[in-house]
Design a protein around this motif. Sequence first.
Motif, PDB file in Angstrom:
ATOM      1  N   ASP A  58       0.827  -1.205   0.000  1.00 13.76           N
ATOM      2  CA  ASP A  58       0.000   0.000   0.000  1.00 13.76           C
ATOM      3  C   ASP A  58       0.865   1.260   0.000  1.00 13.76           C
ATOM      4  OD1 ASP A  58      -2.207  -1.638  -0.006  1.00 13.76           O
ATOM      5  OD2 ASP A  58      -2.577  -1.457   2.156  1.00 13.76           O
ATOM      6  N   ALA A  59       1.962   1.234   0.760  1.00 14.14           N
ATOM      7  CA  ALA A  59       2.868   2.388   0.771  1.00 14.14           C
ATOM      8  C   ALA A  59       3.500   2.591  -0.601  1.00 14.14           C
ATOM      9  CB  ALA A  59       3.949   2.196   1.836  1.00 14.14           C
ATOM     10  N   LEU A  60       3.873   1.496  -1.264  1.00 13.67           N
ATOM     11  CA  LEU A  60       4.452   1.606  -2.610  1.00 13.67           C
ATOM     12  C   LEU A  60       3.436   2.105  -3.629  1.00 13.67           C
ATOM     13  CD1 LEU A  60       6.664  -1.616  -2.712  1.00 13.67           C
ATOM     14  CD2 LEU A  60       7.446   0.766  -2.668  1.00 13.67           C
ATOM     15  N   LYS A  61       2.174   1.698  -3.475  1.00 13.05           N
ATOM     16  CA  LYS A  61       1.126   2.220  -4.367  1.00 13.05           C
ATOM     17  C   LYS A  61       0.983   3.730  -4.204  1.00 13.05           C
ATOM     18  CE  LYS A  61      -1.957  -1.729  -4.990  1.00 13.05           C
ATOM     19  NZ  LYS A  61      -3.285  -2.271  -4.684  1.00 13.05           N
ATOM     20  N   LEU A  62       0.993   4.181  -2.958  1.00 13.70           N
ATOM     21  CA  LEU A  62       0.890   5.625  -2.719  1.00 13.70           C
ATOM     22  C   LEU A  62       2.090   6.360  -3.313  1.00 13.70           C
ATOM     23  CD1 LEU A  62      -0.437   5.740   0.957  1.00 13.70           C
ATOM     24  CD2 LEU A  62      -1.662   6.410  -1.115  1.00 13.70           C
ATOM     25  N   GLU A  63       3.270   5.783  -3.146  1.00 20.05           N
ATOM     26  CA  GLU A  63       4.472   6.400  -3.704  1.00 20.05           C
ATOM     27  C   GLU A  63       4.413   6.421  -5.226  1.00 20.05           C
ATOM     28  OE1 GLU A  63       9.336   5.866  -3.655  1.00 20.05           O
ATOM     29  OE2 GLU A  63       8.091   4.594  -2.376  1.00 20.05           O
ATOM     30  N   ARG A  64       3.957   5.312  -5.833  1.00 19.74           N
ATOM     31  CA  ARG A  64       3.817   5.261  -7.292  1.00 19.74           C
ATOM     32  C   ARG A  64       2.836   6.323  -7.786  1.00 19.74           C
ATOM     33  NH1 ARG A  64       0.504   0.633  -9.269  1.00 19.74           N
ATOM     34  NH2 ARG A  64      -1.059   2.163  -8.754  1.00 19.74           N
ATOM     35  N   ASP A  65       1.700   6.451  -7.088  1.00 19.73           N
ATOM     36  CA  ASP A  65       0.710   7.458  -7.487  1.00 19.73           C
ATOM     37  C   ASP A  65       1.288   8.863  -7.377  1.00 19.73           C
ATOM     38  OD1 ASP A  65      -1.053   5.396  -7.963  1.00 19.73           O
ATOM     39  OD2 ASP A  65      -2.156   5.659  -6.078  1.00 19.73           O
ATOM     40  N   SER A  66       2.050   9.097  -6.320  1.00 15.73           N
ATOM     41  CA  SER A  66       2.686  10.400  -6.144  1.00 15.73           C
ATOM     42  C   SER A  66       3.678  10.677  -7.271  1.00 15.73           C
ATOM     43  CB  SER A  66       3.393  10.457  -4.791  1.00 15.73           C
ATOM     44  OG  SER A  66       4.182  11.607  -4.686  1.00 15.73           O
ATOM     45  N   LEU A  67       4.468   9.658  -7.610  1.00 16.47           N
ATOM     46  CA  LEU A  67       5.436   9.824  -8.705  1.00 16.47           C
ATOM     47  C   LEU A  67       4.733  10.020 -10.038  1.00 16.47           C
ATOM     48  CD1 LEU A  67       8.123   7.188  -7.654  1.00 16.47           C
ATOM     49  CD2 LEU A  67       8.326   9.681  -7.563  1.00 16.47           C
ATOM     50  N   ASP A  68       3.611   9.319 -10.245  1.00 13.99           N
ATOM     51  CA  ASP A  68       2.842   9.514 -11.476  1.00 13.99           C
ATOM     52  C   ASP A  68       2.337  10.957 -11.580  1.00 13.99           C
ATOM     53  OD1 ASP A  68       3.194   6.957 -12.399  1.00 13.99           O
ATOM     54  OD2 ASP A  68       1.206   6.239 -11.790  1.00 13.99           O
ATOM     55  N   GLU A  69       1.881  11.489 -10.462  1.00 17.53           N
ATOM     56  CA  GLU A  69       1.404  12.875 -10.464  1.00 17.53           C
ATOM     57  C   GLU A  69       2.538  13.855 -10.786  1.00 17.53           C
ATOM     58  OE1 GLU A  69      -1.709  14.134 -10.292  1.00 17.53           O
ATOM     59  OE2 GLU A  69      -2.286  12.026 -10.447  1.00 17.53           O
ATOM     60  N   ARG A  70       3.732  13.559 -10.283  1.00 15.52           N
ATOM     61  CA  ARG A  70       4.881  14.424 -10.584  1.00 15.52           C
ATOM     62  C   ARG A  70       5.348  14.236 -12.018  1.00 15.52           C
ATOM     63  NH1 ARG A  70       8.950  12.992  -6.025  1.00 15.52           N
ATOM     64  NH2 ARG A  70      10.367  13.975  -7.493  1.00 15.52           N
ATOM     65  N   LEU A  71       5.200  13.027 -12.561  1.00 15.26           N
ATOM     66  CA  LEU A  71       5.643  12.733 -13.919  1.00 15.26           C
ATOM     67  C   LEU A  71       4.719  13.342 -14.970  1.00 15.26           C
ATOM     68  CD1 LEU A  71       7.397  11.106 -15.938  1.00 15.26           C
ATOM     69  CD2 LEU A  71       5.749   9.245 -15.652  1.00 15.26           C
ATOM     70  N   ARG A  72       3.435  13.373 -14.708  1.00 18.92           N
ATOM     71  CA  ARG A  72       2.452  13.802 -15.697  1.00 18.92           C
ATOM     72  C   ARG A  72       2.762  15.176 -16.295  1.00 18.92           C
ATOM     73  NH1 ARG A  72      -1.861  12.034 -13.245  1.00 18.92           N
ATOM     74  NH2 ARG A  72      -1.649  10.068 -14.290  1.00 18.92           N
ATOM     75  N   PRO A  73       2.998  16.220 -15.504  1.00 14.45           N
ATOM     76  CA  PRO A  73       3.293  17.515 -16.126  1.00 14.45           C
ATOM     77  C   PRO A  73       4.626  17.520 -16.878  1.00 14.45           C
ATOM     78  CG  PRO A  73       3.241  17.734 -13.721  1.00 14.45           C
ATOM     79  CD  PRO A  73       2.867  16.339 -14.059  1.00 14.45           C
ATOM     80  N   LEU A  74       5.607  16.789 -16.362  1.00 17.80           N
ATOM     81  CA  LEU A  74       6.893  16.727 -17.049  1.00 17.80           C
ATOM     82  C   LEU A  74       6.757  16.026 -18.398  1.00 17.80           C
ATOM     83  CD1 LEU A  74       9.173  15.776 -14.029  1.00 17.80           C
ATOM     84  CD2 LEU A  74       8.936  18.013 -15.097  1.00 17.80           C
ATOM     85  N   ALA A  75       6.013  14.945 -18.428  1.00 20.86           N
ATOM     86  CA  ALA A  75       5.800  14.221 -19.677  1.00 20.86           C
ATOM     87  C   ALA A  75       5.001  15.068 -20.660  1.00 20.86           C
ATOM     88  CB  ALA A  75       5.081  12.902 -19.406  1.00 20.86           C
ATOM     89  N   ALA A  76       4.023  15.801 -20.156  1.00 24.93           N
ATOM     90  CA  ALA A  76       3.241  16.677 -21.029  1.00 24.93           C
ATOM     91  C   ALA A  76       4.134  17.758 -21.643  1.00 24.93           C
ATOM     92  CB  ALA A  76       2.090  17.312 -20.250  1.00 24.93           C
ATOM     93  N   GLU A  77       5.044  18.292 -20.865  1.00 25.71           N
ATOM     94  CA  GLU A  77       5.959  19.317 -21.379  1.00 25.71           C
ATOM     95  C   GLU A  77       6.903  18.719 -22.429  1.00 25.71           C
ATOM     96  OE1 GLU A  77       7.793  23.066 -21.846  1.00 25.71           O
ATOM     97  OE2 GLU A  77       5.857  22.430 -21.101  1.00 25.71           O
ATOM     98  N   VAL A  78       7.403  17.533 -22.195  1.00 25.68           N
ATOM     99  CA  VAL A  78       8.275  16.879 -23.181  1.00 25.68           C
ATOM    100  C   VAL A  78       7.504  16.638 -24.472  1.00 25.68           C
ATOM    101  CG1 VAL A  78       9.510  14.724 -23.696  1.00 25.68           C
ATOM    102  CG2 VAL A  78       9.831  15.850 -21.491  1.00 25.68           C
ATOM    103  N   ASP A  79       6.275  16.167 -24.360  1.00 21.65           N
ATOM    104  CA  ASP A  79       5.456  15.945 -25.556  1.00 21.65           C
ATOM    105  C   ASP A  79       5.204  17.255 -26.303  1.00 21.65           C
ATOM    106  OD1 ASP A  79       5.289  13.223 -25.156  1.00 21.65           O
ATOM    107  OD2 ASP A  79       3.425  13.354 -24.008  1.00 21.65           O
ATOM    108  N   ARG A  80       4.933  18.310 -25.564  1.00 19.47           N
ATOM    109  CA  ARG A  80       4.697  19.614 -26.195  1.00 19.47           C
ATOM    110  C   ARG A  80       5.943  20.065 -26.951  1.00 19.47           C
ATOM    111  NH1 ARG A  80       5.271  25.013 -25.514  1.00 19.47           N
ATOM    112  NH2 ARG A  80       6.562  24.835 -23.677  1.00 19.47           N
ATOM    113  N   LEU A  81       7.098  19.894 -26.308  1.00 20.92           N
ATOM    114  CA  LEU A  81       8.341  20.291 -26.958  1.00 20.92           C
ATOM    115  C   LEU A  81       8.639  19.423 -28.184  1.00 20.92           C
ATOM    116  CD1 LEU A  81      10.527  20.999 -23.809  1.00 20.92           C
ATOM    117  CD2 LEU A  81       9.513  22.676 -25.365  1.00 20.92           C
ATOM    118  N   LYS A  82       8.320  18.149 -28.125  1.00 25.75           N
ATOM    119  CA  LYS A  82       8.498  17.283 -29.285  1.00 25.75           C
ATOM    120  C   LYS A  82       7.617  17.738 -30.437  1.00 25.75           C
ATOM    121  CE  LYS A  82       9.736  12.889 -27.061  1.00 25.75           C
ATOM    122  NZ  LYS A  82       9.251  11.528 -26.753  1.00 25.75           N
ATOM    123  N   ARG A  83       6.363  18.088 -30.137  1.00 25.62           N
ATOM    124  CA  ARG A  83       5.467  18.562 -31.200  1.00 25.62           C
ATOM    125  C   ARG A  83       5.974  19.864 -31.797  1.00 25.62           C
ATOM    126  NH1 ARG A  83       1.722  16.780 -27.445  1.00 25.62           N
ATOM    127  NH2 ARG A  83       1.296  18.882 -26.732  1.00 25.62           N
TER     128      ARG A  83
END
Length: 190
Positions: A58-83
């Motif tokens: 359960d702790a790892l799931k929470l950590e994964r969700d937290s990391l996903d939330e931090r990754l989402r804007p970074l990935a969106a920015e990388v995709d925007r820059l690629k486009r």
Amino acid sequence: MTEFVLTPQLIVTAVIALLIGLWLGFIMRSGTKRRALDAEARIAALSFDFNTLLGERDALKLERDSLDERLRPLAAEVDRLKRLEARRTSAGAEVPVDMAADPAVGAVGDLDALDVRRLKGVGDRFAAALAKLGITRIDQIAAWSGADADVIDSQLGSFAGRIRTDRLVEQARLLHEGRTTEYETRFGAL
């Protein structure tokens, strides 16, 4: 017929046999009790370990969700820059690109980008099974709710269960929304 005579030797032998029998019974019973106690101790230890592992999961799931939330804007920015880079190189190196101008996420130009075979776990046979149900494009899968996925899954025959295990709806949504960096982070290169 012979008569049974009780002699002192026979009595001593019977008493000794009785004592040996009682002693053997006690030893066998104490061994069983000891094994039962050992088994109970192992069960208690395994139960404790199981509960500990559940807590860690359960702790790892929470950590994964937290990391996903931090990754989402970074990935969106990388995709925007690629486009933006793709647009800049297709328009020529001389044309300046306005970094603020970004097309809507999810705009897909070619039909190959919409093919369900782009999803991890969907091969030709699985794609054919989906096509029999009228599903040929990623945007169709991206629009599914959990109930939609369950209905389609129940009609897939030998491929039943694959929608959830291969996380097809999640994959389709990421690709449909143009979030390729996040997709590749979670599912591997396209």
